[in-house]
Design an enzyme around this catalytic site. Sequence first.
Site, PDB file in Angstrom:
ATOM      1  N   LYS A   1       0.820  -1.218   0.000  1.00  0.00           N
ATOM      2  CA  LYS A   1       0.000   0.000   0.000  1.00  0.00           C
ATOM      3  C   LYS A   1       0.849   1.261   0.000  1.00  0.00           C
ATOM      4  CE  LYS A   1      -0.560   0.723   4.896  1.00  0.00           C
ATOM      5  NZ  LYS A   1      -0.774  -0.110   6.083  1.00  0.00           N
TER       6      LYS A   1
ATOM      7  N   ARG B   1      -5.849   1.684  17.156  1.00  0.00           N
ATOM      8  CA  ARG B   1      -6.508   1.724  15.855  1.00  0.00           C
ATOM      9  C   ARG B   1      -7.387   0.480  15.813  1.00  0.00           C
ATOM     10  NH1 ARG B   1      -3.211   1.944  10.256  1.00  0.00           N
ATOM     11  NH2 ARG B   1      -3.445  -0.327  10.461  1.00  0.00           N
TER      12      ARG B   1
HETATM   13  C1  LIG Z   1       0.247  -0.567   6.678  1.00  0.00           C
HETATM   14  C2  LIG Z   1       0.143  -1.802   7.445  1.00  0.00           C
HETATM   15  C3  LIG Z   1       1.220  -2.690   7.501  1.00  0.00           C
HETATM   16  C4  LIG Z   1       2.548  -2.429   6.848  1.00  0.00           C
HETATM   17  O1  LIG Z   1       3.130  -1.250   7.309  1.00  0.00           O
HETATM   18  P1  LIG Z   1       4.607  -0.813   6.916  1.00  0.00           P
HETATM   19  O2  LIG Z   1       4.926   0.281   7.855  1.00  0.00           O
HETATM   20  O3  LIG Z   1       4.563  -0.355   5.501  1.00  0.00           O
HETATM   21  O4  LIG Z   1       5.481  -1.982   7.102  1.00  0.00           O
HETATM   22  C5  LIG Z   1       1.042  -3.872   8.218  1.00  0.00           C
HETATM   23  N1  LIG Z   1      -0.121  -4.143   8.834  1.00  0.00           N
HETATM   24  C6  LIG Z   1      -1.180  -3.309   8.806  1.00  0.00           C
HETATM   25  C7  LIG Z   1      -2.422  -3.684   9.518  1.00  0.00           C
HETATM   26  C8  LIG Z   1      -1.084  -2.112   8.112  1.00  0.00           C
HETATM   27  O5  LIG Z   1      -2.131  -1.284   8.103  1.00  0.00           O
END
Ligand SMILES: *Cc1c(COP(=O)(O)O)cnc(C)c1O
Length: 362
Positions: A39, A134
Amino acid sequence: MKKRLYPRLLVDLKKLEHNAECVLKECNRQGIRVAGVIKGCNGMTECAEVFARSGCTQIASSRLEQLNACRMAGISADMLLIRSPMLSEAEEAVRVADISLNSDIAVMKELNRQAALQNKIHKVILMKDLGDLREGFWEMEEFLEAALLAEHLEYLEFMGIGTNLGCYGAIEATVEKMEELVRCAEAVEAKIGRRLELISAGNTFSYPRVLEGDMPERINHIRIGEAMLLARDLQDLWGYDLSHMHQDVFRLQAEILEVRDKPTQPIGKVLYDAFGQQPEHEDRGIRRRALLGVGKVDYVYEDQLLPVDQDIQILGASSDHTILDVEDCKHRYQVGDIVEFQMFYGPMVYVTKSKEVNIVFV
Ligand SMILES: *Cc1c(COP(=O)(O)O)cnc(C)c1O
């Protein structure tokens, strides 16, 4: 319209592959499988391909559109939805994702219903909130009830549990938090009477536990985006030595459209800038400044861009301009010159999405 040259984003897939291999080697050595999270670069399928090829067991995103694009691109790794599905997207979640992170009982029931209609088994990982505030179940009682439900819903496969730390509350993934996650898993196991297949640590901010080698043994999964895409936060903010990885997988290049000596303090009464802020300017006399044809609309956070020429100072930005102080630079910048930046996570998210940034794979 002719495809523009600049601004452009260079994406170095070789460097990304190296980063992915570094993280995978560390994790796999400790019995931890890795979901490659895409993402941060807007689900660029080229990056997903690199993750899958390097050995990520799942490709993960919060957005179904991105996972679907990966499917369309023929990526065969399991697709993991890392945002608890909205009720309204349950049908699509089951169709597109093999696995989803879940934090609501009504949603799980709907996923089960949709999976039955599609004659599929959908895998779920239950999220426990350990204080980052969250997503995730909060009360243990409700968490265990959800676990029992996940275990018994016919078209769901209850894979395990996970947590997320750092993204919102900026809470550190300490050994204690990880041990708490394992205790939650053990409580679930006592409730359902069997061992869970998967315990998912968290995101890049949990990776220090792998680097330090103090991740509790039962944790066998982690979801990593930033540490492979940029490998920058843990180095620049946390002080880990990641010099064996590449911090410049993504490089933004922009063209200079004006160079002039100007005063450093605006002349006249200061009101508000284009984004409703009241800027402050230090008076440093007349200095040389350069304007770039790229702006906040493309990257939002100019303070998270890192000029490769370290003598450049970013003074500020408006929607479509970036204003640089180039007075101290050894190179004498001229109109038409190209200035290059590395970046933190914020600009990466936006420049990979900007329609006007020309993305070039190198
Ligand atoms: C965005 C996200 C990740 C990955 O985050 P990074 O900082 O890009 O490694 C993993 N788990 C969840 C639930 C996320 O929202």
